[in-house]
Scaffold this active site. Structure first.
Site, PDB file in Angstrom:
ATOM      1  N   LYS A 175       0.843  -1.197   0.000  1.00  0.00           N
ATOM      2  CA  LYS A 175       0.000   0.000   0.000  1.00  0.00           C
ATOM      3  C   LYS A 175       0.879   1.248   0.000  1.00  0.00           C
ATOM      4  CE  LYS A 175      -1.941  -1.473   3.754  1.00  0.00           C
ATOM      5  NZ  LYS A 175      -2.793  -1.760   4.923  1.00  0.00           N
ATOM      6  N   THR A 206      -8.844   9.383   8.620  1.00  0.00           N
ATOM      7  CA  THR A 206      -8.547   8.136   7.908  1.00  0.00           C
ATOM      8  C   THR A 206      -8.303   6.963   8.865  1.00  0.00           C
ATOM      9  OG1 THR A 206      -6.204   8.760   7.821  1.00  0.00           O
ATOM     10  CG2 THR A 206      -7.575   9.342   5.916  1.00  0.00           C
ATOM     11  N   GLY A 208      -8.547   3.626  10.628  1.00  0.00           N
ATOM     12  CA  GLY A 208      -9.150   2.358  10.235  1.00  0.00           C
ATOM     13  C   GLY A 208      -8.982   1.985   8.782  1.00  0.00           C
ATOM     14  N   THR A 209      -8.205   2.751   8.029  1.00  0.00           N
ATOM     15  CA  THR A 209      -8.067   2.503   6.590  1.00  0.00           C
ATOM     16  C   THR A 209      -7.544   1.102   6.294  1.00  0.00           C
ATOM     17  OG1 THR A 209      -7.592   4.854   6.273  1.00  0.00           O
ATOM     18  CG2 THR A 209      -7.057   3.379   4.459  1.00  0.00           C
ATOM     19  N   GLY A 210      -6.461   0.702   6.974  1.00  0.00           N
ATOM     20  CA  GLY A 210      -5.861  -0.596   6.685  1.00  0.00           C
ATOM     21  C   GLY A 210      -6.763  -1.755   7.040  1.00  0.00           C
ATOM     22  N   CYS A 211      -7.416  -1.681   8.193  1.00  0.00           N
ATOM     23  CA  CYS A 211      -8.351  -2.723   8.610  1.00  0.00           C
ATOM     24  C   CYS A 211      -9.495  -2.841   7.606  1.00  0.00           C
ATOM     25  CB  CYS A 211      -8.937  -2.406   9.986  1.00  0.00           C
ATOM     26  SG  CYS A 211      -7.726  -2.108  11.284  1.00  0.00           S
TER      27      CYS A 211
END
Length: 261
Positions: A175, A206, A208-211
């Site tokens: 990412k 932003t 929580g983006t990865g989860c």
């Protein structure tokens, strides 16, 4: 009545509701799957950061997993915060007994810079967890932590992905959200390469983006999508969620998991 696909998240609880188990279940609902959870750790967490984290005992994590998998069954699994080497090894062993897609988000540090995985767990992530992953989804900091490869430009994405693939996942999604310019990610299995681009939204909320992205990928895989399609669909979903992110508390607010509903 047709049953929705079932997706299991194995991750930590975010008391503020923006990331972790809470983000995963919201994402799964928004994408038409039945979400289930194995909680690995409890955190005291809000928009300002993580004030405390308490891993659960390995036997408690194992009991949750067996309870869900042996009765309800799963079509895909997503892992997030695993907290300790003991839990990484426990979860990796449980996943090795499944024949469904596994999305591994190798969470090491929170959006606010708080450690979510013990330094002693690094070797277990490399040797136990990544080999059972259908897709691994490290961000640039996690790539550096796992491999020592530092990504400073889009040209560095390929060697970064190759370094992660060396640990055994079938696919890796590096990412590149922290790079300048458009948000570009690289998906590859070492043979096929896909670059996914999206406009960068001027929104600081932003959390929580990865989860959210990893859970969206798992949801797509549970629907039967091939990996490239599941990742592309997840990228579209999380980009919309980032654009709709909203302020919460006095720090960094969450992405909007229900923006598409």
């Amino acid at each position: 009545m047709s049953l929705p696909p079932r997706v299991l998240t194995v991750a930590g609880s975010d008391s503020g509701g923006g990331a972790g188990i809470q983000a995963d279940l919201k994402t799964m609902l928004a994408l038409g799957v039945h979400g289930m959870s194995v909680i690995t750790a409890v955190t005291a967490q809000n928009s300002l950061g993580v004030q405390g984290a308490w891993p659960l005992p390995a036997h408690v994590v194992r009991a949750q997993f067996r309870s869900v998998v042996d009765d309800i069954g799963v079509q895909a699994v997503k892992t997030g915060m695993l907290a300790s080497a003991e839990l990484v090894e426990e979860v990796a062993g449980l996943l090795a007994g499944l024949s469904v897609p596994v999305v591994v988000d190798p969470v090491g540090i929170s959006k606010h810079g708080d450690a979510l995985l013990a330094a002693s767990a690094l070797d277990a992530v490399r040797t136990k967890l990544l080999p059972v992953a259908t897709v691994a989804t490290p961000n640039l900091d996690e790539v550096a932590w796992l491999t020592g490869v530092r990504v400073r430009s889009e040209a560095d994405l390929r060697p970064a992905a190759e370094a992660v693939l060396a640990y055994g996942p079938r696919w890796v999604l590096v990412k590149g959200g922290h790079l300048d310019g458009d948000a570009v990610d690289l998906l590859t299995d070492g043979t096929t390469e896909h670059r996914l681009r999206a406009p960068r939204h001027d929104n600081r909320h932003t959390h929580g983006t990865g989860c959210t992205l990893a859970s969206a990928i798992a949801s797509g895989l549970a629907h039967g999508q091939p990996v490239p399609q599941a990742v592309a669909s997840a990228k579209t979903y999380v980009t919309g969620a980032i654009a709709a992110g909203y302020p919460l508390g006095s720090g960094i607010g969450p992405v909007h998991h229900g923006w598409n509903l």
